[in-house]
Design a protein around this motif. Structure first.
Motif, short mmCIF file in Angstrom:
data_model
loop_
_atom_site.label_atom_id
_atom_site.label_comp_id
_atom_site.label_asym_id
_atom_site.label_seq_id
_atom_site.Cartn_x
_atom_site.Cartn_y
_atom_site.Cartn_z
N UNK A 68 0.84 -1.20 0.00
CA UNK A 68 0.00 0.00 0.00
C UNK A 68 0.87 1.25 0.00
N UNK A 69 1.93 1.23 0.80
CA UNK A 69 2.85 2.37 0.86
C UNK A 69 3.54 2.58 -0.49
N UNK A 70 3.95 1.49 -1.12
CA UNK A 70 4.58 1.59 -2.44
C UNK A 70 3.59 2.13 -3.46
N UNK A 71 2.35 1.66 -3.42
CA UNK A 71 1.34 2.13 -4.35
C UNK A 71 1.08 3.63 -4.20
N UNK A 72 1.05 4.09 -2.95
CA UNK A 72 0.79 5.51 -2.67
C UNK A 72 2.02 6.39 -2.88
N UNK A 73 3.14 5.76 -3.26
CA UNK A 73 4.39 6.48 -3.51
C UNK A 73 4.85 7.22 -2.25
N UNK A 74 4.68 6.58 -1.10
CA UNK A 74 5.04 7.18 0.18
C UNK A 74 6.28 6.52 0.79
N UNK A 75 6.95 5.70 0.02
CA UNK A 75 8.17 5.07 0.52
C UNK A 75 9.30 6.10 0.55
N UNK A 76 10.37 5.73 1.19
CA UNK A 76 11.48 6.67 1.40
C UNK A 76 12.19 6.93 0.08
N UNK A 77 12.39 8.21 -0.19
CA UNK A 77 13.17 8.65 -1.34
C UNK A 77 14.12 9.73 -0.85
N UNK A 78 15.18 9.92 -1.58
CA UNK A 78 16.09 11.03 -1.26
C UNK A 78 15.67 12.19 -2.15
N UNK A 79 14.72 12.99 -1.65
CA UNK A 79 14.12 14.05 -2.46
C UNK A 79 15.12 15.11 -2.91
N UNK A 80 16.16 15.33 -2.13
CA UNK A 80 17.16 16.34 -2.51
C UNK A 80 17.79 15.96 -3.85
N UNK A 81 17.99 14.67 -4.04
CA UNK A 81 18.57 14.19 -5.29
C UNK A 81 17.49 13.95 -6.33
N UNK A 82 16.47 13.17 -5.96
CA UNK A 82 15.46 12.78 -6.95
C UNK A 82 14.61 13.95 -7.43
N UNK A 83 14.53 15.01 -6.65
CA UNK A 83 13.75 16.18 -7.06
C UNK A 83 14.34 16.91 -8.25
N UNK A 84 15.58 16.63 -8.58
CA UNK A 84 16.24 17.29 -9.70
C UNK A 84 16.06 16.56 -11.02
N UNK A 85 15.50 15.35 -10.97
CA UNK A 85 15.37 14.54 -12.17
C UNK A 85 14.04 14.79 -12.87
N UNK A 86 14.03 14.52 -14.17
CA UNK A 86 12.79 14.64 -14.95
C UNK A 86 11.89 13.45 -14.61
N UNK A 87 10.59 13.55 -14.91
CA UNK A 87 9.68 12.42 -14.67
C UNK A 87 10.12 11.15 -15.39
N UNK A 88 10.66 11.27 -16.60
CA UNK A 88 11.12 10.09 -17.34
C UNK A 88 12.31 9.44 -16.62
N UNK A 147 4.45 -11.10 -0.50
CA UNK A 147 3.69 -11.41 -1.73
C UNK A 147 2.93 -10.18 -2.20
N UNK A 148 2.31 -9.47 -1.26
CA UNK A 148 1.61 -8.24 -1.61
C UNK A 148 2.58 -7.18 -2.14
N UNK A 149 3.76 -7.11 -1.55
CA UNK A 149 4.77 -6.16 -2.01
C UNK A 149 5.24 -6.50 -3.43
N UNK A 150 5.45 -7.78 -3.71
CA UNK A 150 5.85 -8.21 -5.05
C UNK A 150 4.77 -7.86 -6.06
#
Length: 196
Positions: A68-88, A147-150
């Motif tokens: 559920x957390x993965x689906x909602x895109x609420x898992x941990x990300x390093x936003x300082x780095x990932x925020x600089x990337x394009x959606x692709x 299994x749910x995570x997979x």
């Protein structure tokens, strides 16, 4: 690709249902924890079973809500780095991360946890603590949760590939709607008669 997107929507619906049902366990474990503390300090009584059910429910919350957390895109990300990337670029990072990190780890845990659950079930394993609970239900949570995570990982892969082909909007895009906290604050202000 439309059949795969339909499969993705079905997996998302499963994750949503499991996640929303499991969220209620937070209330249950909180009430059990409070009752356990009250009984311990008021009547000087404690039970290993009451302590273990708290651990079991916490495990259920954590394991069953991973997809559920993965689906909602609420898992941990390093936003300082990932925020600089394009959606692709985000989509490609998610694809590589899912294929080379998430999937192998989740499959390995599922593979290794299944015999442990089967052994606990067949032997009707109980906790080694006096007054402890039966163990196999909590052992079952590991293979079920992974299994749910997979499954959710498969759904996320489908969505990323569909996005790269221009079939769906960016699955990483954050909704523009107000957060639950902002909605609550607005409702409180309206109730008080303040300007929203």
């Amino acid at each position: 690709m439309q059949a795969l997107l339909k499969l993705s929507r079905a997996i998302d619906a499963l994750s949503e249902g499991v996640g929303k049902a499991t969220i209620w366990l937070v209330l249950v474990v909180t009430l059990i924890s409070a009752a356990n503390a009250f009984v311990r300090y008021t009547f000087n009584y404690s039970s290993n079973g009451l302590l273990e059910i708290q651990w079991y429910l916490f495990s259920a919350i954590f394991l069953l809500c991973a997809g559920y957390t993965l689906m909602r895109n609420e898992h941990v990300r390093i936003d300082v780095i990932s925020g600089r990337f394009s959606p692709r670029t985000h989509a490609w990072i998610d694809i590589i991360g899912t294929l080379f990190f998430l999937a192998p780890m989740a499959v390995a845990v599922l593979y290794l946890s299944w015999p442990i659950f089967i052994n606990a079930y067949l032997n009707n394993e109980y906790s080694s603590n006096a007054g402890g609970l039966i163990v196999w239900p909590v052992r079952a949570l590991v293979p079920i949760g992974f299994s749910l995570l997979i499954l959710q990982g498969v759904s996320e892969l489908i969505k990323r590939f569909a996005f790269l082909r221009g079939l769906i909007p960016d699955p990483n895009a954050k909704p523009k709607a107000p957060s639950a906290e902002e909605e609550l604050a607005r409702a409180i202000k309206q109730q008080r008669g303040e300007a929203a």
